[in-house]
Design a protein around this motif. Structure first.
Motif, short mmCIF file in Angstrom:
data_model
loop_
_atom_site.label_atom_id
_atom_site.label_comp_id
_atom_site.label_asym_id
_atom_site.label_seq_id
_atom_site.Cartn_x
_atom_site.Cartn_y
_atom_site.Cartn_z
N PRO A 9 0.83 -1.21 0.00
CA PRO A 9 0.00 0.00 0.00
C PRO A 9 0.86 1.26 0.00
N GLU A 10 2.03 1.18 0.67
CA GLU A 10 2.91 2.36 0.74
C GLU A 10 3.47 2.72 -0.63
N LEU A 11 3.87 1.67 -1.36
CA LEU A 11 4.42 1.91 -2.69
C LEU A 11 3.34 2.52 -3.59
N ARG A 12 2.14 1.96 -3.49
CA ARG A 12 1.02 2.45 -4.30
C ARG A 12 0.75 3.93 -3.97
N GLU A 13 0.75 4.25 -2.68
CA GLU A 13 0.49 5.64 -2.27
C GLU A 13 1.57 6.58 -2.77
N TRP A 14 2.82 6.10 -2.68
CA TRP A 14 3.94 6.93 -3.11
C TRP A 14 3.84 7.21 -4.61
N VAL A 15 3.57 6.17 -5.40
CA VAL A 15 3.46 6.35 -6.84
C VAL A 15 2.32 7.32 -7.16
N ALA A 16 1.20 7.16 -6.48
CA ALA A 16 0.05 8.04 -6.75
C ALA A 16 0.41 9.49 -6.43
N ALA A 17 1.13 9.69 -5.30
CA ALA A 17 1.50 11.06 -4.90
C ALA A 17 2.45 11.67 -5.92
N GLN A 18 3.37 10.88 -6.44
CA GLN A 18 4.33 11.40 -7.42
C GLN A 18 3.63 11.79 -8.71
N LEU A 19 2.69 10.92 -9.16
CA LEU A 19 1.98 11.23 -10.40
C LEU A 19 1.13 12.48 -10.22
N ALA A 20 0.50 12.56 -9.04
CA ALA A 20 -0.35 13.74 -8.77
C ALA A 20 0.49 15.00 -8.75
N ALA A 21 1.77 14.88 -8.34
CA ALA A 21 2.65 16.05 -8.27
C ALA A 21 3.24 16.40 -9.64
N GLY A 22 2.88 15.60 -10.67
CA GLY A 22 3.27 15.96 -12.03
C GLY A 22 4.54 15.27 -12.53
N HIS A 23 5.09 14.32 -11.77
CA HIS A 23 6.29 13.61 -12.24
C HIS A 23 5.91 12.65 -13.36
N SER A 24 6.81 12.48 -14.32
CA SER A 24 6.51 11.60 -15.44
C SER A 24 6.71 10.15 -15.05
N ASP A 190 10.17 13.35 12.28
CA ASP A 190 10.50 11.94 12.48
C ASP A 190 9.78 11.03 11.48
N TYR A 191 8.68 11.50 10.87
CA TYR A 191 8.03 10.66 9.86
C TYR A 191 8.89 10.59 8.61
N PHE A 192 8.60 9.61 7.77
CA PHE A 192 9.35 9.43 6.53
C PHE A 192 8.66 10.20 5.41
N ASP A 193 9.44 11.00 4.71
CA ASP A 193 8.90 11.88 3.68
C ASP A 193 8.29 11.06 2.53
N PRO A 194 6.97 11.19 2.31
CA PRO A 194 6.31 10.38 1.26
C PRO A 194 6.86 10.66 -0.13
N ASN A 195 7.54 11.80 -0.31
CA ASN A 195 8.03 12.14 -1.65
C ASN A 195 9.39 11.57 -1.97
N GLU A 196 10.03 10.93 -1.01
CA GLU A 196 11.37 10.38 -1.26
C GLU A 196 11.25 8.97 -1.83
N PRO A 197 12.05 8.66 -2.82
CA PRO A 197 11.91 7.34 -3.47
C PRO A 197 12.23 6.16 -2.57
N PRO A 250 2.12 12.34 7.44
CA PRO A 250 3.52 12.71 7.23
C PRO A 250 3.61 14.05 6.52
N ASP A 251 3.34 15.12 7.26
CA ASP A 251 3.17 16.43 6.63
C ASP A 251 3.61 17.52 7.61
N PRO A 252 4.33 18.55 7.11
CA PRO A 252 4.76 19.65 7.99
C PRO A 252 3.59 20.34 8.68
N ALA A 253 2.36 20.20 8.11
CA ALA A 253 1.20 20.81 8.74
C ALA A 253 0.97 20.26 10.15
#
Ligand code: PD2
Ligand code: ZN
Length: 281
Positions: A9-24, A190-197, A250-253
């Motif tokens: 699920p984590e990998l899926r979430e990460w991929v979705a976040a990257q695509l949503a952020a506009g990465h190819s 301390d959380y792991f940045d969802p945007n890091e590969p 996992p968000d600075p907010a």
């Protein structure tokens, strides 16, 4: 699919976040390969997330609960597996709680004596790859105990599980840090940045970190407080006390940026327990 790797699920979430952020797709595939994912897994994850984006909705399970003490009735003390822990300060947003009488002097001394034998310059989890590297932002020395490694660690872990109402198995092994004069831990999350590969790899061991408990084992003479720059808080590193804080995403907010201020004189020792979403393996 390659041995030992699957679409979590984590990998899926990460991929979705990257695509949503506009990465190819091509750049994502390259990042995943650099982070050690086999091409087959990367392609399958990318295809799955793309398919979901076209029609089917991707179910993201809501976080049912968070670690933390039962503060109903505003208790001054909490019985945690037989120890009378003091509730000294509470803040709701972000959730920060300062505990007193969390450890005895003997427990602090035993943890330090056992840790001293294995101290090394602290490493931090490298979110680019999921491995570990020396970090210039952290000039302490440290080590990790296995969960339940010795009697004092096991007792403390049972106490923490009871106090924070979170399964013992969801906790990482206890980390011990020693700060000598000048040493510090610059502000970080301390959380792991969802945007890091490398994050999907890290998350396979038990999901995200949800909360941190920093416990003070030895107080320096000056300096060494735990600081929360976003909320102007500094917790004094008093032996036997601890500061708990949690972050539900996992968000600075979450405003859980925090650091260890430089030790000015003396030596500071802490034990840190991080709590994950699931069983930490
Ligand atoms: O030693 C501390 O005060 C401290 C500060 C920030 C420890 C940690 N973070 C940690 O172990 O994550
Ligand atoms: Zn930290």
């Amino acid at each position: 699919m390659s041995a030992g790797q699957s679409i979590s699920p984590e990998l899926r979430e990460w991929v979705a976040a990257q695509l949503a952020a506009g990465h190819s797709l091509a750049s994502l595939r390259a990042s995943m390969r650099d982070a050690g994912w086999h091409d087959g897994v990367a392609d399958a994850a990318l295809a799955e997330v793309e398919k979901a984006a076209k029609g089917e909705s991707v179910a993201v399970a809501p976080r049912a609960s968070m670690p933390g003490p039962d503060l109903s009735g505003s208790p001054l003390y909490i019985d945690a597996a037989g120890r009378r822990v003091e509730v000294l300060q509470t803040l709701r947003n972000p959730r920060v709680i300062v505990f007193g009488n969390l450890l005895s002097r003997e427990e602090c001394e035993q943890l330090i004596a056992a840790a001293k034998l294995r101290l090394a310059r602290s490493l931090t989890v490298e979110t680019q790859t999921g491995g570990e590297t020396l970090n210039v932002d952290r000039t302490s020395d440290g080590m990790f105990f296995e969960r339940g490694e010795n009697a004092v660690v096991a007792t403390l872990e049972q106490r923490i599980a009871a106090l924070l109402q979170w399964p013992l198995e969801f906790g990482e092994g206890l980390q011990i840090l020693r700060y000598q004069p000048g040493a510090q831990y610059r502000p970080h999350y301390d959380y792991f940045d969802p945007n890091e590969p490398g994050t999907p790899t890290i998350l396979r061991r038990g999901g995200q970190r949800l909360a941190t408990l920093v416990m003070y084992l030895q107080e320096p003479e000056h300096g060494g407080g735990t600081t929360f720059p976003d909320i102007g808080l500094e917790v004094a590193p008093k032996r036997g006390t601890g500061v708990f804080f949690s972050y539900d995403r996992p968000d600075p907010a979450t405003r859980t940026l925090h650091g260890g201020a430089p030790v000015i004189a003396g030596e500071k020792w802490v034990a840190t327990k991080w709590l994950r979403e699931r069983k930490f393996v």
